[in-house]
Design a protein around this motif. Structure first.
Motif, PDB file in Angstrom:
ATOM      1  N   ASN A  44       0.857  -1.199   0.000  1.00  0.00           N
ATOM      2  CA  ASN A  44       0.000   0.000   0.000  1.00  0.00           C
ATOM      3  C   ASN A  44       0.890   1.246   0.000  1.00  0.00           C
ATOM      4  O   ASN A  44       2.046   1.172   0.414  1.00  0.00           O
ATOM      5  CB  ASN A  44      -0.947   0.014   1.216  1.00  0.00           C
ATOM      6  CG  ASN A  44      -0.222   0.107   2.534  1.00  0.00           C
ATOM      7  OD1 ASN A  44      -0.003  -0.894   3.190  1.00  0.00           O
ATOM      8  ND2 ASN A  44       0.161   1.309   2.953  1.00  0.00           N
ATOM      9  N   ASN A 237      -6.418  -7.253   3.083  1.00  0.00           N
ATOM     10  CA  ASN A 237      -6.992  -6.456   1.996  1.00  0.00           C
ATOM     11  C   ASN A 237      -7.707  -5.213   2.506  1.00  0.00           C
ATOM     12  O   ASN A 237      -7.574  -4.130   1.933  1.00  0.00           O
ATOM     13  CB  ASN A 237      -7.925  -7.303   1.125  1.00  0.00           C
ATOM     14  CG  ASN A 237      -7.101  -8.287   0.305  1.00  0.00           C
ATOM     15  OD1 ASN A 237      -5.915  -8.042   0.030  1.00  0.00           O
ATOM     16  ND2 ASN A 237      -7.707  -9.411  -0.044  1.00  0.00           N
ATOM     17  N   SER A 238      -8.421  -5.363   3.615  1.00  0.00           N
ATOM     18  CA  SER A 238      -9.108  -4.185   4.179  1.00  0.00           C
ATOM     19  C   SER A 238      -8.078  -3.163   4.642  1.00  0.00           C
ATOM     20  O   SER A 238      -8.261  -1.959   4.487  1.00  0.00           O
ATOM     21  CB  SER A 238      -9.967  -4.555   5.377  1.00  0.00           C
ATOM     22  OG  SER A 238     -10.746  -5.651   5.076  1.00  0.00           O
ATOM     23  N   GLU A 241      -6.712  -1.243   1.714  1.00  0.00           N
ATOM     24  CA  GLU A 241      -7.729  -0.273   1.252  1.00  0.00           C
ATOM     25  C   GLU A 241      -7.768   0.930   2.185  1.00  0.00           C
ATOM     26  O   GLU A 241      -7.864   2.073   1.764  1.00  0.00           O
ATOM     27  CB  GLU A 241      -9.115  -0.925   1.320  1.00  0.00           C
ATOM     28  CG  GLU A 241      -9.658  -1.361  -0.019  1.00  0.00           C
ATOM     29  CD  GLU A 241     -11.010  -2.040   0.178  1.00  0.00           C
ATOM     30  OE1 GLU A 241     -11.931  -1.413   0.734  1.00  0.00           O
ATOM     31  OE2 GLU A 241     -11.102  -3.223  -0.195  1.00  0.00           O
TER      32      GLU A 241
END
Ligand code: DP6
Length: 360
Positions: A44, A237-238, A241
């Protein structure tokens, strides 16, 4: 740009020997890099403040060998003394960057390095250390390719630093620096850091970072091991995000100077980072009881006094207190009165946003 763009074409010049020195700072992330793909590609995007006083100074002396060596040839001195235990990390770094600096085995190197902050203070020296070394190595490439432009020099230094330690790629520039592709940041890249060049409210000028040294020992789990535990993590994944969304939210905050939102985002990032550690398999905790005592005192102080001071954490027990320069006196007093007691040997470091690495 792709990785291949960092492979140099043939060099135009020769250099038998030389010396280069860089003093490079550490940085503190507001949106955290936690989780990576192969070749040090972040899972990220992140953004950090480059610090001013927490630095590594590295001098690189180099001498051309009679013929190309089979292995990397270097001596390593840390604070004036040979440091064998640092060598494997440097060898890994050199082997990762060899494709981009093909001269590395043509030289013998003497790397002399020292930190401005106390040894084993729990302050990560990988960002400052790897960025300082990458800059020194780029000085050799500049000698071999005299036409190199300044922007390309720094971009490649950041690219190389990332291969040493991910967060190091942000230490190449001063101020706020992003790393990792983000749809709302044109030219952002997973390969290197980018100075944050958008609207910045004056409240963030000279932003302060007081680092409370809670635990000075070795960490039980290294950052690299922690990143790896994000593979197959329940919440990965959260989390990725959320980091993207928090970076977008911060962009707005940097424009408006909305410190309440700044505090919410920054503290949430810090706690989420540690929540990821506590929910990985195997799970682990890097905070110490005094980390939590300090956080509770910060929350109480902010509520009672209305001073916009917040905390962030890196992958360790130390607490970074972040606040505007205008609050320096009030926060210094608060640290003295209430927080010093929770610091190991009462130690803390007063730092602030810095201008980036310095040459010579
Ligand atoms: C929590 O950059 O130290 O400080 O790439 O494996 O060397 P490696 O990890 P490193 O990780 C830093 C993690 C962090 C967050 C951040 O600085 O963004």
């Amino acid at each position: 740009m792709t990785e291949r763009d960092f492979v140099p074409s043939t060099y135009t010049e020769k250099k038998a020997e030389g010396k280069s020195t860089w003093k490079s700072p550490s940085n503190i992330a507001l949106v955290k890099y936690w989780g990576k793909k192969e070749n040090q590609i972040p899972a990220n995007p992140s953004i950090s403040f480059t610090l001013e006083h927490c630095t590594t100074t590295t001098t690189l002396e180099y001498r051309l060998l009679d013929k190309k060596a089979k292995d990397f040839s270097f001596d390593l001195l840390f604070e004036g003394k040979e440091k064998e235990s640092f060598k494997p990390k440097i060898t890994t770094f050199l082997s990762r960057i060899e494709a981009y600096l093909p001269f590395l085995k043509d030289y013998h190197f003497k790397i002399s390095t020292s930190n401005s902050f106390p040894h084993s203070s729990g302050i990560a020296s990988s960002a400052s250390g790897m960025s300082a070394l990458a800059l020194c190595l780029m000085d050799i490439e500049k000698e071999l390719n005299s036409g190199m432009k300044e922007a390309d020099y720094f971009r490649k230094a950041s690219f190389l630093s990332r291969l040493g330690s991910g967060s190091a790629c942000r230490s190449i520039y001063g101020g706020l620096v992003t790393w990792g592709q983000h749809p709302r940041i044109p030219n952002s890249s997973d390969l290197y850091g980018l100075p944050y060049s958008y609207d910045l409210h004056p409240v963030f000028r000279n932003y302060q970072d007081t680092i409370l040294l809670v635990h000075k020992g070795e960490k039980t789990v290294s950052s690299t091991a922690g990143h790896n535990l994000m593979h197959g993590h329940w919440f990965a994944n959260s989390r990725f995000e959320q980091a993207n969304a928090n970076l977008s939210r911060l962009q707005e905050v940097f424009k408006t100077g909305d410190l309440d939102s700044f505090i919410t985002i920054v503290e949430s990032e810090a706690l989420t980072l540690h929540a990821m550690m506590m929910s990985s398999e195997p799970y682990f905790i890097l905070m110490k009881p005094n980390t939590l005592h300090i956080i509770e005192r910060i929350w109480a102080f902010r509520k009672e006094q209305g001073v916009p001071v917040c905390f962030t954490l890196d992958a360790g027990a130390n607490v970074h207190l972040l606040f505007p320069e205008s609050e320096k006196e009030a926060v210094d007093q608060f640290v003295q009165n209430e927080l010093v007691a929770f610091c190991q040997k009462g130690q803390y470091i007063c730092d602030q946003i810095g201008m980036g690495p310095k040459n010579g």
